[in-house]
Design a protein around this motif. Structure first.
Motif, mmCIF file in Angstrom:
data_model
loop_
_atom_site.group_PDB
_atom_site.id
_atom_site.type_symbol
_atom_site.label_atom_id
_atom_site.label_comp_id
_atom_site.label_asym_id
_atom_site.label_seq_id
_atom_site.Cartn_x
_atom_site.Cartn_y
_atom_site.Cartn_z
ATOM 1 N N ILE A 11 0.860 -1.180 0.000
ATOM 2 C CA ILE A 11 0.000 0.000 0.000
ATOM 3 C C ILE A 11 0.898 1.231 0.000
ATOM 4 C CG2 ILE A 11 -1.746 1.310 1.263
ATOM 5 C CD1 ILE A 11 -2.791 -1.361 2.332
ATOM 6 N N GLY A 12 0.740 2.088 -0.989
ATOM 7 C CA GLY A 12 1.609 3.245 -1.160
ATOM 8 C C GLY A 12 1.051 4.544 -0.619
ATOM 9 N N THR A 13 -0.244 4.608 -0.357
ATOM 10 C CA THR A 13 -0.865 5.821 0.197
ATOM 11 C C THR A 13 -1.786 5.426 1.333
ATOM 12 O OG1 THR A 13 -2.739 5.699 -1.347
ATOM 13 C CG2 THR A 13 -0.834 7.037 -2.028
ATOM 14 N N ASP A 14 -2.012 6.342 2.250
ATOM 15 C CA ASP A 14 -2.961 6.061 3.329
ATOM 16 C C ASP A 14 -4.353 5.874 2.731
ATOM 17 O OD1 ASP A 14 -1.219 6.240 5.547
ATOM 18 O OD2 ASP A 14 -1.264 8.430 5.398
ATOM 19 N N LEU A 68 -6.176 -1.493 7.212
ATOM 20 C CA LEU A 68 -4.987 -1.409 6.370
ATOM 21 C C LEU A 68 -4.371 -0.020 6.400
ATOM 22 C CD1 LEU A 68 -6.300 -3.435 3.310
ATOM 23 C CD2 LEU A 68 -4.956 -4.252 5.256
ATOM 24 N N HIS A 69 -3.035 0.009 6.261
ATOM 25 C CA HIS A 69 -2.300 1.265 6.345
ATOM 26 C C HIS A 69 -1.179 1.305 5.303
ATOM 27 C CE1 HIS A 69 -4.053 0.382 10.291
ATOM 28 N NE2 HIS A 69 -4.318 1.668 10.308
ATOM 29 N N ARG A 70 -0.694 2.477 5.055
ATOM 30 C CA ARG A 70 0.422 2.681 4.131
ATOM 31 C C ARG A 70 1.612 1.815 4.554
ATOM 32 N NH1 ARG A 70 4.464 7.017 3.989
ATOM 33 N NH2 ARG A 70 5.177 7.174 1.842
ATOM 34 N N ARG A 71 2.328 1.302 3.604
ATOM 35 C CA ARG A 71 3.524 0.464 3.762
ATOM 36 C C ARG A 71 3.237 -0.981 4.144
ATOM 37 N NH1 ARG A 71 6.781 5.097 6.723
ATOM 38 N NH2 ARG A 71 7.678 6.098 4.896
ATOM 39 N N GLU A 72 1.981 -1.378 4.253
ATOM 40 C CA GLU A 72 1.669 -2.759 4.577
ATOM 41 C C GLU A 72 1.545 -3.570 3.286
ATOM 42 O OE1 GLU A 72 -0.633 -2.071 8.795
ATOM 43 O OE2 GLU A 72 -1.844 -2.580 7.047
ATOM 44 N N ARG A 73 2.001 -4.830 3.366
ATOM 45 C CA ARG A 73 1.915 -5.744 2.227
ATOM 46 C C ARG A 73 0.529 -6.382 2.218
ATOM 47 N NH1 ARG A 73 5.829 -6.561 -1.676
ATOM 48 N NH2 ARG A 73 5.066 -8.685 -1.685
ATOM 49 N N VAL A 74 -0.088 -6.450 1.030
ATOM 50 C CA VAL A 74 -1.427 -7.008 0.896
ATOM 51 C C VAL A 74 -1.517 -7.911 -0.330
ATOM 52 C CG1 VAL A 74 -2.650 -5.130 2.069
ATOM 53 C CG2 VAL A 74 -2.241 -4.988 -0.388
ATOM 54 N N ILE A 75 -2.524 -8.753 -0.297
ATOM 55 C CA ILE A 75 -2.931 -9.547 -1.453
ATOM 56 C C ILE A 75 -4.385 -9.165 -1.692
ATOM 57 C CG2 ILE A 75 -3.330 -11.850 -2.379
ATOM 58 C CD1 ILE A 75 -1.205 -12.856 -0.388
ATOM 59 N N LEU A 76 -4.687 -8.740 -2.916
ATOM 60 C CA LEU A 76 -6.067 -8.363 -3.204
ATOM 61 C C LEU A 76 -6.498 -8.938 -4.535
ATOM 62 C CD1 LEU A 76 -6.483 -5.812 -5.420
ATOM 63 C CD2 LEU A 76 -5.257 -4.635 -3.627
ATOM 64 N N THR A 77 -7.775 -9.160 -4.649
ATOM 65 C CA THR A 77 -8.362 -9.603 -5.898
ATOM 66 C C THR A 77 -9.558 -8.717 -6.192
ATOM 67 O OG1 THR A 77 -9.196 -11.498 -7.140
ATOM 68 C CG2 THR A 77 -9.834 -11.371 -4.846
ATOM 69 N N GLY A 78 -9.763 -8.448 -7.465
ATOM 70 C CA GLY A 78 -10.868 -7.574 -7.845
ATOM 71 C C GLY A 78 -10.986 -7.445 -9.349
ATOM 72 N N ARG A 79 -11.828 -6.509 -9.754
ATOM 73 C CA ARG A 79 -12.094 -6.288 -11.165
ATOM 74 C C ARG A 79 -11.211 -5.158 -11.686
ATOM 75 N NH1 ARG A 79 -16.170 -6.865 -8.248
ATOM 76 N NH2 ARG A 79 -16.798 -4.708 -8.245
ATOM 77 N N LEU A 80 -10.399 -5.481 -12.692
ATOM 78 C CA LEU A 80 -9.470 -4.535 -13.288
ATOM 79 C C LEU A 80 -10.203 -3.636 -14.272
ATOM 80 C CD1 LEU A 80 -6.442 -3.746 -13.641
ATOM 81 C CD2 LEU A 80 -6.426 -5.340 -15.579
ATOM 82 N N LYS A 81 -9.922 -2.330 -14.179
ATOM 83 C CA LYS A 81 -10.513 -1.360 -15.103
ATOM 84 C C LYS A 81 -9.396 -0.468 -15.633
ATOM 85 C CE LYS A 81 -14.954 -1.452 -12.930
ATOM 86 N NZ LYS A 81 -16.145 -0.769 -12.549
ATOM 87 N N VAL A 82 -9.149 -0.534 -16.933
ATOM 88 C CA VAL A 82 -8.128 0.284 -17.573
ATOM 89 C C VAL A 82 -8.856 1.313 -18.432
ATOM 90 C CG1 VAL A 82 -6.153 0.288 -19.131
ATOM 91 C CG2 VAL A 82 -6.531 -1.655 -17.597
ATOM 92 N N GLU A 175 10.353 -4.518 6.257
ATOM 93 C CA GLU A 175 10.282 -3.115 5.874
ATOM 94 C C GLU A 175 10.082 -3.035 4.373
ATOM 95 O OE1 GLU A 175 13.472 -0.801 7.384
ATOM 96 O OE2 GLU A 175 13.435 -1.849 9.294
ATOM 97 N N THR A 176 9.404 -1.997 3.942
ATOM 98 C CA THR A 176 9.166 -1.808 2.512
ATOM 99 C C THR A 176 9.849 -0.530 2.058
ATOM 100 O OG1 THR A 176 7.134 -0.639 2.996
ATOM 101 C CG2 THR A 176 6.955 -3.003 2.614
ATOM 102 N N PRO A 177 10.023 -0.362 0.759
ATOM 103 C CA PRO A 177 10.754 0.787 0.255
ATOM 104 C C PRO A 177 9.996 2.109 0.303
ATOM 105 C CG PRO A 177 9.980 -0.540 -1.573
ATOM 106 C CD PRO A 177 9.665 -1.289 -0.308
ATOM 107 N N PHE A 178 8.783 2.143 0.868
ATOM 108 C CA PHE A 178 8.004 3.385 0.867
ATOM 109 C C PHE A 178 8.197 4.156 2.140
ATOM 110 C CE2 PHE A 178 5.804 0.510 -1.937
ATOM 111 C CZ PHE A 178 5.814 1.258 -3.074
#
Length: 178
Positions: A11-14, A68-82, A175-178
């Protein structure tokens, strides 16, 4: 495009919570970095980072915002929209995911689950009504509703299990790079 996708990332933003038309929405940005094995160097190398805007709706939006908070690692599934966009001055492509399910990536730490189900007991474990199927005297099937707190069918004794000790939720991990 409206395909189902699974992302493993950081997660890159709050997470930000909004309400539109009475519907709670939580959005945040998530980064997913490609890792690949480079045969020439014999080492794992980082590839490009893909950024997605992830959105959760209704009850899931509330849970995401609280959990969930910024810098936490997550696995998510959902519908992609481009979608392509154009403001007149700039053009670009937006890659969004409408989240169906999400959770912490347990490869990088631990977390504790706390149910908000109205039927939960004080320890946080759900106690939904269960249906037990038994044969009737005429050979057919009878379905009887039984609560989890009542005794189980004689053919299916319930195991003796001590209730889990409640503890504060936490995320311990890399730790993550963010």
């Amino acid at each position: 495009m409206n395909d189902t996708i699974t992302i493993v990332g950081t997660i890159g933003t709050d997470p930000e919570r909004k309400v539109r038309g009475g519907v709670p929405i939580t959005t945040f940005r998530v980064a997913s970095k490609e890792r690949r094995f480079d045969k020439a160097s014999g080492a794992w190398v980082d590839g490009e980072t893909n950024w997605y805007t992830a959105s959760a709706y209704r009850r899931l939006a509330d849970h995401v915002y609280e959990s969930l908070h910024r810098r936490e690692r997550v696995i998510l599934t959902g519908r992609l929209k481009v979608r392509n966009w154009d403001t007149g001055e700039k053009r670009g492509t937006s890659v969004d995911i409408d989240i169906d399910a999400i959770g912490h990536d347990l490869l990088f730490g631990t977390t504790a689950f706390r149910s908000d189900d109205a039927r939960s007991d004080e320890s946080g474990s759900a106690a939904p009504a269960e249906e037990w199927a038994t044969t009737s005297s005429d050979g057919g099937w009878d379905v009887a509703e039984q609560s989890a707190s009542s005794s189980a069918s004689p053919a299916l004794p319930s195991p003796a299990v001590e209730p889990a000790q409640p503890r504060e939720p936490e995320l311990v991990g890399a730790e993550t790079p963010f």
